[in-house]
Scaffold this motif. Structure first.
Motif, short mmCIF file in Angstrom:
data_model
loop_
_atom_site.label_atom_id
_atom_site.label_comp_id
_atom_site.label_asym_id
_atom_site.label_seq_id
_atom_site.Cartn_x
_atom_site.Cartn_y
_atom_site.Cartn_z
N ARG A 24 0.84 -1.20 0.00
CA ARG A 24 0.00 0.00 0.00
C ARG A 24 0.87 1.25 0.00
NH1 ARG A 24 -4.52 -0.50 4.56
NH2 ARG A 24 -4.54 1.72 4.17
N ALA A 25 1.96 1.16 0.76
CA ALA A 25 2.83 2.32 0.89
C ALA A 25 3.42 2.71 -0.45
CB ALA A 25 3.95 2.00 1.88
N GLU A 26 3.75 1.73 -1.28
CA GLU A 26 4.42 2.01 -2.54
C GLU A 26 3.55 2.74 -3.55
OE1 GLU A 26 7.43 -1.83 -2.43
OE2 GLU A 26 5.85 -1.70 -3.94
N GLU A 27 2.25 2.47 -3.48
CA GLU A 27 1.40 3.00 -4.54
C GLU A 27 0.80 4.36 -4.20
OE1 GLU A 27 -2.83 0.80 -3.58
OE2 GLU A 27 -1.30 -0.23 -4.71
N ASN A 28 1.25 4.97 -3.13
CA ASN A 28 0.64 6.22 -2.71
C ASN A 28 1.60 7.38 -2.65
OD1 ASN A 28 -2.24 5.67 -2.15
ND2 ASN A 28 -1.38 4.13 -0.78
N ASN A 29 1.05 8.54 -2.90
CA ASN A 29 1.79 9.80 -2.89
C ASN A 29 1.67 10.40 -1.48
OD1 ASN A 29 1.83 12.75 -2.97
ND2 ASN A 29 2.11 12.51 -5.18
N GLY B 44 -8.25 8.96 10.00
CA GLY B 44 -7.57 10.11 9.39
C GLY B 44 -6.15 10.25 9.91
N HIS B 45 -6.00 10.07 11.21
CA HIS B 45 -4.64 10.15 11.78
C HIS B 45 -3.77 9.00 11.27
CE1 HIS B 45 -5.10 13.61 14.35
NE2 HIS B 45 -6.20 13.13 14.90
N MET B 46 -4.36 7.84 11.08
CA MET B 46 -3.59 6.71 10.53
C MET B 46 -3.14 7.03 9.11
SD MET B 46 -3.13 4.35 12.81
CE MET B 46 -2.82 2.75 12.05
N THR B 47 -4.02 7.67 8.34
CA THR B 47 -3.63 8.07 6.98
C THR B 47 -2.49 9.08 7.02
OG1 THR B 47 -5.89 7.67 6.20
CG2 THR B 47 -4.48 9.04 4.80
N GLY B 48 -2.59 10.04 7.94
CA GLY B 48 -1.50 11.00 8.11
C GLY B 48 -0.20 10.30 8.47
N LEU B 49 -0.28 9.32 9.35
CA LEU B 49 0.91 8.56 9.74
C LEU B 49 1.47 7.76 8.56
CD1 LEU B 49 -0.33 7.42 13.25
CD2 LEU B 49 1.71 8.81 12.82
N ARG B 50 0.57 7.23 7.74
CA ARG B 50 1.04 6.52 6.54
C ARG B 50 1.86 7.44 5.65
NH1 ARG B 50 -3.39 4.22 3.03
NH2 ARG B 50 -1.63 3.63 1.73
N SER B 51 1.44 8.68 5.55
CA SER B 51 2.18 9.63 4.69
C SER B 51 3.61 9.83 5.18
CB SER B 51 1.44 10.97 4.60
OG SER B 51 1.69 11.79 5.73
N ILE B 52 3.79 9.71 6.49
CA ILE B 52 5.11 9.93 7.09
C ILE B 52 5.90 8.63 7.18
CG2 ILE B 52 6.33 10.76 9.16
CD1 ILE B 52 3.70 12.34 9.84
N ALA B 54 5.06 5.33 6.04
CA ALA B 54 5.02 4.32 4.98
C ALA B 54 5.36 4.94 3.63
CB ALA B 54 3.65 3.66 4.95
N ALA B 55 4.52 5.87 3.18
CA ALA B 55 4.77 6.49 1.88
C ALA B 55 6.03 7.37 1.96
CB ALA B 55 3.58 7.34 1.47
N LYS B 56 6.32 7.84 3.12
CA LYS B 56 7.48 8.71 3.38
C LYS B 56 7.40 9.98 2.52
CE LYS B 56 10.12 4.78 4.93
NZ LYS B 56 11.13 3.75 4.65
N GLY B 57 7.68 11.07 3.15
CA GLY B 57 7.56 12.34 2.44
C GLY B 57 6.48 13.21 3.06
N GLY B 58 5.63 12.63 3.91
CA GLY B 58 4.65 13.43 4.64
C GLY B 58 5.38 14.27 5.68
N PRO B 59 4.72 15.29 6.23
CA PRO B 59 5.39 16.20 7.18
C PRO B 59 5.73 15.53 8.52
CG PRO B 59 3.06 16.75 6.96
CD PRO B 59 3.33 15.68 5.96
N VAL B 60 7.00 15.28 8.75
CA VAL B 60 7.43 14.59 9.98
C VAL B 60 7.08 15.38 11.23
CG1 VAL B 60 9.26 13.20 8.94
CG2 VAL B 60 9.77 15.52 9.72
#
Lengths: 150, 150
Positions: A24-29, B44-52, B54-60
């Motif tokens: 999931r992580a790979e396919e998301n921005n 929503g918070h889990m999605t925010g955490l995914r951005s940081i 898992a997907a990496k690049g979200g605001p740390v």
């Protein structure tokens, strides 16, 4: 033996979960995920507020928690729509980038209403909190109609 | 004249918005809305955490905000599945009420992981935060599979 099997099953479950996580992580921005997370948090707090202010019967003790929650979410939005973040699994319409002043104004309307709602909730002014909630719900809806795909 | 028309349009919009607000309010169960709001905040918070994480690049900078956000949401859940709240627009499966001990255990698993994640984030332990996030995501998924309709 039973313990070993149970452990093996658990290990498999954990491995699958981790694999799913990576996939999931790979396919998301990250930028898109970030803003979706923030808006989902705000939407969740709005639903909580609806349970108290509109449907009535929701836990009134949660009023300031939810009112602050919307405001705090907005305060963590940051630069959520940088150029180039229109590509991917996003409901963001192109006019966010082509009509930026209008979009920023819509965001400001929502933020102003969220500030008013948090202040009213903190002051224990339930009627004013409800009014601000309606204003904010209207601001969300207006922005979604203009700038969000169905 | 233009101002008058603009005001009339605004008044109409506000009236419609208020009507929609009332209509939506009437058809919803406050208990169901409350818990949906809480879970949406947590998601929503889990999605925010995914951005940081898992997907990496979200605001740390948002790491502790989101980690605390999940935990705080759970702490505001309260008695969210009282008897009788299985009717309405809910994805809650019947076995929440018929297998309550199992359901409570699933909730406890998620809560324990959320505590660990918030503590790791507060301590600045990014790897541990990520591990706890994975554990929590697995706990959410397991509970959804058992107790939530698709």
């Amino acid at each position: 033996m039973i313990k070993t099997l149970a452990f093996a099953a658990l290990a498999t479950a954990v491995t699958l979960s981790a694999a799913a996580f990576e996939a999931r992580a790979e396919e998301n921005n990250a930028t898109i995920l970030h803003r979706q997370g923030i808006y989902k948090v705000a939407a969740g707090h709005m639903t909580g507020l609806r349970s108290i202010l509109a449907a009535k019967g929701g836990p009134v003790d949660n009023l300031t928690y939810h009112a602050n929650g919307v405001l705090t979410a907005f305060q963590h939005l940051g630069d959520a729509f940088p150029p180039g973040s229109d590509k991917g699994e996003t409901k963001a319409k192109d006019n966010i980038w082509t009509e930026r002043a209008k979009f920023d104004k819509a965001g400001k309307n929502a933020y102003t209403a969220a500030v008013a709602m948090a202040e009213a909730a903190k002051a224990g002014e339930k009627a004013e909190t409800r009014d601000a909630f309606k204003t904010l719900a209207g601001a969300c809806k207006a922005c979604h109609e203009d700038f969000r795909k169905d």
